[in-house]
Design a protein around this motif. Structure first.
Motif, PDB file in Angstrom:
ATOM      1  N   ILE A 149      -4.255  15.604   2.633  1.00 37.40           N
ATOM      2  CA  ILE A 149      -4.602  16.773   1.820  1.00 37.40           C
ATOM      3  C   ILE A 149      -3.726  17.932   2.283  1.00 37.40           C
ATOM      4  CG2 ILE A 149      -6.401  18.466   1.263  1.00 37.40           C
ATOM      5  CD1 ILE A 149      -8.471  16.269   1.934  1.00 37.40           C
ATOM      6  N   GLU A 150      -2.861  18.396   1.396  1.00 36.38           N
ATOM      7  CA  GLU A 150      -2.038  19.552   1.742  1.00 36.38           C
ATOM      8  C   GLU A 150      -2.884  20.790   1.481  1.00 36.38           C
ATOM      9  OE1 GLU A 150       2.578  19.886   1.372  1.00 36.38           O
ATOM     10  OE2 GLU A 150       1.678  20.447  -0.533  1.00 36.38           O
TER      11      GLU A 150
ATOM     12  N   ALA B  14     -11.180  20.334  -0.898  1.00 37.99           N
ATOM     13  CA  ALA B  14     -10.751  19.419   0.172  1.00 37.99           C
ATOM     14  C   ALA B  14     -11.827  18.380   0.460  1.00 37.99           C
ATOM     15  CB  ALA B  14     -10.407  20.211   1.433  1.00 37.99           C
ATOM     16  N   GLU B  15     -13.085  18.806   0.455  1.00 43.95           N
ATOM     17  CA  GLU B  15     -14.191  17.854   0.673  1.00 43.95           C
ATOM     18  C   GLU B  15     -14.198  16.756  -0.377  1.00 43.95           C
ATOM     19  OE1 GLU B  15     -17.402  20.868   2.640  1.00 43.95           O
ATOM     20  OE2 GLU B  15     -17.788  20.183   0.579  1.00 43.95           O
ATOM     21  N   GLN B  16     -13.989  17.165  -1.641  1.00 46.46           N
ATOM     22  CA  GLN B  16     -13.973  16.192  -2.729  1.00 46.46           C
ATOM     23  C   GLN B  16     -12.818  15.204  -2.567  1.00 46.46           C
ATOM     24  OE1 GLN B  16     -16.119  15.652  -5.467  1.00 46.46           O
ATOM     25  NE2 GLN B  16     -17.393  16.843  -4.093  1.00 46.46           N
ATOM     26  N   LEU B  17     -11.658  15.723  -2.180  1.00 48.06           N
ATOM     27  CA  LEU B  17     -10.496  14.853  -2.018  1.00 48.06           C
ATOM     28  C   LEU B  17     -10.720  13.852  -0.886  1.00 48.06           C
ATOM     29  CD1 LEU B  17      -7.713  17.574  -2.424  1.00 48.06           C
ATOM     30  CD2 LEU B  17      -8.218  15.715  -4.035  1.00 48.06           C
TER      31      LEU B  17
ATOM     32  N   LEU C 287      -5.486  16.476   7.188  1.00 50.18           N
ATOM     33  CA  LEU C 287      -5.098  17.765   6.617  1.00 50.18           C
ATOM     34  C   LEU C 287      -3.657  18.082   7.007  1.00 50.18           C
ATOM     35  CD1 LEU C 287      -6.358  20.098   4.988  1.00 50.18           C
ATOM     36  CD2 LEU C 287      -6.921  21.186   7.167  1.00 50.18           C
ATOM     37  N   VAL C 288      -2.908  18.618   6.044  1.00 48.95           N
ATOM     38  CA  VAL C 288      -1.490  18.903   6.267  1.00 48.95           C
ATOM     39  C   VAL C 288      -1.224  20.368   5.921  1.00 48.95           C
ATOM     40  CG1 VAL C 288       0.874  18.315   5.566  1.00 48.95           C
ATOM     41  CG2 VAL C 288      -0.895  16.526   5.610  1.00 48.95           C
ATOM     42  N   ALA C 289      -0.485  21.052   6.792  1.00 48.74           N
ATOM     43  CA  ALA C 289      -0.069  22.429   6.494  1.00 48.74           C
ATOM     44  C   ALA C 289       1.340  22.390   5.921  1.00 48.74           C
ATOM     45  CB  ALA C 289      -0.095  23.270   7.764  1.00 48.74           C
ATOM     46  N   PHE C 290       1.595  23.299   4.992  1.00 44.10           N
ATOM     47  CA  PHE C 290       2.891  23.312   4.310  1.00 44.10           C
ATOM     48  C   PHE C 290       3.707  24.524   4.739  1.00 44.10           C
ATOM     49  CE2 PHE C 290       5.676  24.577   0.804  1.00 44.10           C
ATOM     50  CZ  PHE C 290       6.310  23.382   0.504  1.00 44.10           C
TER      51      PHE C 290
ATOM     52  N   ALA D 299       0.837  -1.200   0.000  1.00 46.20           N
ATOM     53  CA  ALA D 299       0.000   0.000   0.000  1.00 46.20           C
ATOM     54  C   ALA D 299       0.871   1.248   0.000  1.00 46.20           C
ATOM     55  CB  ALA D 299      -0.900   0.015   1.235  1.00 46.20           C
ATOM     56  N   VAL D 300       0.336   2.331  -0.530  1.00 44.33           N
ATOM     57  CA  VAL D 300       1.029   3.621  -0.455  1.00 44.33           C
ATOM     58  C   VAL D 300       0.070   4.668   0.111  1.00 44.33           C
ATOM     59  CG1 VAL D 300       2.495   3.138  -2.460  1.00 44.33           C
ATOM     60  CG2 VAL D 300       0.377   4.414  -2.764  1.00 44.33           C
ATOM     61  N   ASP D 301       0.640   5.708   0.694  1.00 46.52           N
ATOM     62  CA  ASP D 301      -0.144   6.863   1.122  1.00 46.52           C
ATOM     63  C   ASP D 301      -0.281   7.799  -0.072  1.00 46.52           C
ATOM     64  OD1 ASP D 301      -0.266   6.008   3.767  1.00 46.52           O
ATOM     65  OD2 ASP D 301       1.629   6.992   4.281  1.00 46.52           O
ATOM     66  N   VAL D 302      -1.489   8.272  -0.311  1.00 43.79           N
ATOM     67  CA  VAL D 302      -1.720   9.208  -1.411  1.00 43.79           C
ATOM     68  C   VAL D 302      -1.826  10.609  -0.824  1.00 43.79           C
ATOM     69  CG1 VAL D 302      -3.282   9.873  -3.263  1.00 43.79           C
ATOM     70  CG2 VAL D 302      -2.896   7.453  -2.768  1.00 43.79           C
ATOM     71  N   PHE D 303      -0.925  11.471  -1.255  1.00 43.13           N
ATOM     72  CA  PHE D 303      -0.806  12.813  -0.689  1.00 43.13           C
ATOM     73  C   PHE D 303      -1.146  13.811  -1.795  1.00 43.13           C
ATOM     74  CE2 PHE D 303       1.428  16.651   0.444  1.00 43.13           C
ATOM     75  CZ  PHE D 303       1.666  16.652   1.824  1.00 43.13           C
ATOM     76  N   ASP D 304      -2.294  14.478  -1.674  1.00 40.84           N
ATOM     77  CA  ASP D 304      -2.707  15.424  -2.716  1.00 40.84           C
ATOM     78  C   ASP D 304      -2.271  16.842  -2.359  1.00 40.84           C
ATOM     79  OD1 ASP D 304      -4.870  15.860  -5.147  1.00 40.84           O
ATOM     80  OD2 ASP D 304      -4.658  17.588  -3.807  1.00 40.84           O
TER      81      ASP D 304
END
Ligand SMILES: [Zn+2]
Length: 602
Positions: free
Chosen positions: A123-124, A112-115, A152-155, A84-89
């Protein structure tokens, strides 16, 4: 399952990653991969991933076997892959760098809701310190975003050179974003440290150590984006590896290798990612830009040698040539390499989510986008379509249903009976032999006159329905009239006279042009009888003047795209007179809309 089926579970993958292991490649030979005798290591899975991994096993018995048959003594067994992989959008951060793409905070929340709906792992959301819009997004997200699946991820970036981590603004903003996970970018190429940062390599390494330690001390999960990693590695591998080492020692969760200029090729990715995996125990991720047209291929190459975190954007948005298109990476991994990505039961959301996001970012979807484009399972005329009627996998690399797309038959004057029969079946219409002959004749005549039904599915459907004897009875046109009047300013007015049942209605409307005025007048005439019309809108209007190549003199072809918010359809009109051509397309659009929005009334 035969020997070419997936054979790896988490355990066998983890043990394969411990110590040297053999894995079979495409041409049946085996080669050994040394891990340099390092300590045992495995990639920790997030809770969400475990769930995917289970779903994935259930998905191994596809009814659509999309791999080529083994033959000629070759073995097409899958290589040794992570389960498996993590999918990071990163649509909301890196994707938003695309020219012409601008999102309001509301748009960002809806993307973000759609993702989340699609089931990506991360989700970045943006760069909270960089602009007020992103700051507002992170302020509103906890209250307004109810994420069921994604994190959710902050950049941000590492601390600046010569500043203490606790005094650094960017790092403070990251903590204040309250996301639980952050992604920071670090310069990992010597030339960028020296030329852009104008500091020493030692200070660049210290910036990573201090920043990751500071964020970890604030209880944040940390992903490290190693910027210009591949180019930097080629020039000075020792320094780029020092950056990763600093991040690992300070407690980063994932080391993300970024191809910031997008020029790296798949064979380089395989080698470089393998080298990194040999040296580090921490999870390794990849982030590719598409400047060489290889972003998806590079992402797959990274995973085939062991990366378990893939960054990209749904629809491949991003500056220049864009980021890796997750709408291709995800199905390639899930359906072809059998590596779990998003939850298996959400794969059919891929096409609707891709199109919904395209609408939110206000960029027309590319009909040729792999897996999700409107044309990528469309088949045109002849041998091809008769073959596909017999075997759906003859010309389709995967079953379109698996990704929420659908097979579509494109009908033009080149169409044979079989194409037309399939189109009719797609619409749920039964055409007998006479009807079929009459449609084929009309198609040939109309296309000769300049119609182009291949791009006008709405009008084609009405033509097919007419051949069965059906006539629209929503309204009957008596006459229309358009006046353009240049007084103090230019005004356009249209009058439409129609019958709805026994009632004769005359309505007039002004518009900013003849089509707009006609549309307004027709709606005003019949709107109260058909309330569903309110949900139908024209979204595009295209005009093309056809020359006399077809021997018909100069005629105008009008195409109108309409939507009811759910489906979109295209209708066509052709005439020497642009108003007459526009009326035909408009009238077909309204009839089609009434037909499909349950336009009961008359
Ligand atoms: Zn990037």
């Amino acid at each position: 399952m035969s020997s070419d089926g997936p054979t790896l579970g988490d355990e066998s993958y983890a043990s394969a990653r411990r110590g040297g292991h053999g894995h079979t490649h495409g041409h049946g030979h085996t080669h050994t991969h040394s891990h340099g005798g390092g300590p045992a290591h495995s990639h920790p899975l997030t809770p969400g991933q475990e769930a995917h991994a289970h779903g994935r096993r259930g998905a191994t018995d596809h009814d659509h076997d999309d791999r080529p048959p083994a033959g000629g003594g070759h073995d097409f067994a899958l290589p040794d892959l992570p389960p498996a992989v993590d999918v990071f959008d990163t649509t909301l951060r890196d994707g938003s760098q695309q020219e012409g793409l601008s999102l309001t905070v509301d748009d960002k929340l809806r993307v973000a809701e759609q993702l989340d709906h699609l089931g990506v792992t991360f989700i970045e959301g943006g760069w909270p310190g960089a602009n007020p819009k992103d700051a507002e997004f992170f302020a509103r997200a906890p209250k307004e975003l109810d994420l069921s699946h994604a994190t959710l991820v902050a950049f941000g970036s590492t601390r600046r050179a010569g500043v203490r981590a606790e005094d650094d603004e960017t790092l403070r903003h990251l903590v204040e974003a309250q996301t639980g996970a952050v992604c920071i970018v670090a310069k990992s190429s010597e030339v960028h440290v020296v030329d852009a940062l104008r500091t020493t390599l030692d200070e660049a390494v210290a910036m990573v150590t201090d920043s990751v330690e500071f964020l970890r001390a604030n209880d944040l999960r940390v992903f490290l984006d190693a910027e210009h990693f591949f180019d930097g590695y080629k020039a000075n591998p020792e320094f780029t590896l020092r950056i990763l080492q600093a991040a690992e020692e300070a407690g980063a969760e994932t080391l993300v290798l970024c191809d910031t200029n997008g020029g790296t090729l798949p064979f380089e990715v395989e080698r470089i990612v393998s080298h990194v995996l040999d040296r580090f125990e921490t999870q390794v991720g990849v982030h590719f830009h598409n400047d060489s047209g290889c972003a998806v291929a590079n992402s797959l190459a990274g995973v085939t040698v062991g990366a378990t975190h893939v960054q990209g954007c749904v629809n491949g948005y991003g500056e220049r040539a864009g980021n890796a298109d997750l709408a291709a990476v995800v199905p390639d991994l899930s359906l072809k390499l059998r590596v779990a990505t998003i939850p298996a039961d959400r794969l059919p959301l891929l096409t609707p989510v891709s199109h919904h996001i395209a609408e939110l970012v206000n960029i027309a979807p590319n009909p040729q986008q792999p897996f999700v484009g409107a044309s990528v399972f469309a088949h045109k005329a002849g041998l091809h379509t008769s073959a596909i009627a017999r075997r759906s996998d003859a010309y389709e690399h995967v079953s379109p249903d698996l990704v929420g797309n659908g097979t579509r038959f494109v009908v033009s004057e080149m169409a044979g009976r079989s194409t037309l029969a399939m189109k009719a079946a797609e619409l749920g219409l039964e055409l007998d032999s006479d009807a079929m002959t009459s449609v084929l004749d009309s198609l040939k005549t109309l296309e000769y006159e300049g119609y182009h039904f291949e791009v006008a599915d709405g009008s084609l459907e009405l033509l097919l329905r007419n051949s069965t004897g059906w006539r629209q009875d929503f309204f009957t046109l008596e006459s229309y009239r358009v006046i353009a009047d240049q007084g103090d300013e230019l005004s356009t007015e249209a009058t439409v006279k129609v019958r709805v049942g026994d009632e004769r209605i005359v309505a007039t409307a002004e518009g900013n042009g003849p089509v707009n005025a006609l549309d307004g007048a027709l709606r005003s005439a019949i709107g109260s009888r058909y309330p569903s019309l309110e949900g139908v809108h024209l979204v595009d209007y295209r005009v093309r003047v056809l020359d006399s190549a077809k021997g018909t003199g100069s005629v105008t072809r009008v195409l109108i795209d309409s939507t009811d918010g759910d489906r979109t359809w295209t209708t066509i009109g052709v005439s020497e007179n642009i108003i007459a051509a526009s009326w035909q397309a408009l009238s077909d659009s309204v009839v089609y809309g009434l037909l499909h929005t349950g336009g009961a009334g008359a």
